[in-house]
Design a protein around this motif. Structure first.
Motif, PDB file in Angstrom:
ATOM      1  N   HIS A 111     -11.192 -16.045  -4.892  1.00 25.47           N
ATOM      2  CA  HIS A 111     -11.350 -15.990  -3.617  1.00 25.47           C
ATOM      3  C   HIS A 111     -10.733 -17.348  -3.048  1.00 25.47           C
ATOM      4  O   HIS A 111      -9.567 -17.529  -2.479  1.00 25.47           O
ATOM      5  N   ARG A 112     -11.435 -18.429  -3.026  1.00 25.95           N
ATOM      6  CA  ARG A 112     -10.795 -19.730  -2.624  1.00 25.95           C
ATOM      7  C   ARG A 112     -11.132 -20.851  -3.551  1.00 25.95           C
ATOM      8  O   ARG A 112     -11.019 -21.905  -3.430  1.00 25.95           O
ATOM      9  N   GLY A 113     -11.404 -20.365  -4.921  1.00 25.56           N
ATOM     10  CA  GLY A 113     -11.361 -21.663  -6.064  1.00 25.56           C
ATOM     11  C   GLY A 113     -12.428 -22.228  -6.070  1.00 25.56           C
ATOM     12  O   GLY A 113     -12.450 -22.927  -7.101  1.00 25.56           O
ATOM     13  N   THR A 114     -13.712 -21.709  -5.405  1.00 28.02           N
ATOM     14  CA  THR A 114     -14.834 -22.634  -5.983  1.00 28.02           C
ATOM     15  C   THR A 114     -15.429 -22.301  -7.459  1.00 28.02           C
ATOM     16  O   THR A 114     -15.251 -21.236  -8.142  1.00 28.02           O
ATOM     17  N   CYS A 142     -20.607 -15.754  -6.456  1.00 27.35           N
ATOM     18  CA  CYS A 142     -19.715 -17.132  -5.920  1.00 27.35           C
ATOM     19  C   CYS A 142     -20.908 -17.688  -5.161  1.00 27.35           C
ATOM     20  O   CYS A 142     -21.315 -17.055  -4.142  1.00 27.35           O
ATOM     21  N   LEU A 198     -20.156 -19.795  -2.859  1.00 28.39           N
ATOM     22  CA  LEU A 198     -19.476 -20.232  -1.287  1.00 28.39           C
ATOM     23  C   LEU A 198     -19.964 -19.036  -0.577  1.00 28.39           C
ATOM     24  O   LEU A 198     -20.305 -19.140   0.318  1.00 28.39           O
ATOM     25  N   HIS A 199     -18.928 -17.904  -0.821  1.00 20.34           N
ATOM     26  CA  HIS A 199     -18.983 -16.931   0.206  1.00 20.34           C
ATOM     27  C   HIS A 199     -19.819 -15.514  -0.393  1.00 20.34           C
ATOM     28  O   HIS A 199     -19.820 -14.572   0.226  1.00 20.34           O
ATOM     29  N   LYS A 200     -20.596 -15.750  -1.550  1.00 20.83           N
ATOM     30  CA  LYS A 200     -21.448 -14.672  -2.098  1.00 20.83           C
ATOM     31  C   LYS A 200     -20.584 -13.562  -2.653  1.00 20.83           C
ATOM     32  O   LYS A 200     -21.240 -12.407  -2.679  1.00 20.83           O
ATOM     33  N   TYR A 201     -19.352 -13.654  -2.848  1.00 19.04           N
ATOM     34  CA  TYR A 201     -18.575 -12.374  -3.413  1.00 19.04           C
ATOM     35  C   TYR A 201     -19.236 -12.445  -4.789  1.00 19.04           C
ATOM     36  O   TYR A 201     -19.527 -12.999  -5.361  1.00 19.04           O
ATOM     37  N   CYS A 214     -13.179 -19.190  -8.488  1.00 22.84           N
ATOM     38  CA  CYS A 214     -13.432 -18.033  -7.735  1.00 22.84           C
ATOM     39  C   CYS A 214     -12.008 -17.744  -7.378  1.00 22.84           C
ATOM     40  O   CYS A 214     -11.283 -18.313  -6.793  1.00 22.84           O
TER      41      CYS A 214
HETATM   42  S1  FES Z   1     -14.538 -18.906  -2.663  1.00 22.63           S
HETATM   43 FE1  FES Z   1     -16.053 -17.684  -3.961  1.00 22.63          FE
HETATM   44  S2  FES Z   1     -16.454 -16.039  -2.454  1.00 22.63           S
HETATM   45 FE2  FES Z   1     -15.169 -17.471  -1.430  1.00 22.63          FE
END
Ligand code: FES
Length: 107
Positions: free
Chosen positions: A50-53, A68, A70-73, A48
């Motif tokens: 955003h934070r690499g998940t 995603c 983790l934070h549902k983006y 991702c």
């Molecule tokens: S790590 Fe994917 S939305 Fe935050």
């Protein structure tokens, strides 16, 4: 630009990659995500923006978006555009299903 070929024929690739599941593919040292909708494939970065998940554990929607875990983006898998969230777009990779397999081009 580097070209990779997955499988050895169109039918083999279609059998190998079930529809609507998210596959993790290793191309040299790069890991990408691959999704098939019908005979169309979407290749994009596996982590991702955003934070690499890992998006491999993400959810695919009926609107062609990946969510995603983790934070549902949300990201549109066709264009890579972020649809919900505030981060950069997904990197997407050009590909083409041919008679000799699925060709994927990495920059
Ligand atoms: S790590 Fe994917 S939305 Fe935050």
């Amino acid at each position: 630009m580097k070209t990779f070929t997955l499988g050895t024929s169109k039918s083999q690739v279609l059998e190998m990659i079930p529809e609507r599941s998210i596959h993790k593919i290793h191309l040299d040292e790069k890991v990408i995500a691959l999704v098939r909708l019908g005979e169309i494939f979407y290749a994009f970065q596996a982590d991702c923006p955003h934070r690499g998940t890992s998006l491999i554990e993400g959810t695919l929607t009926n609107r062609g978006e990946i969510i995603c875990p983790l934070h549902k983006y949300r990201f549109e898998i066709k264009s890579g555009k972020v649809k919900v969230g505030s981060c950069g777009d997904l990197e997407i990779y050009q590909n083409e299903l041919t008679e000799v397999g699925l060709k994927i081009w990495l920059p």
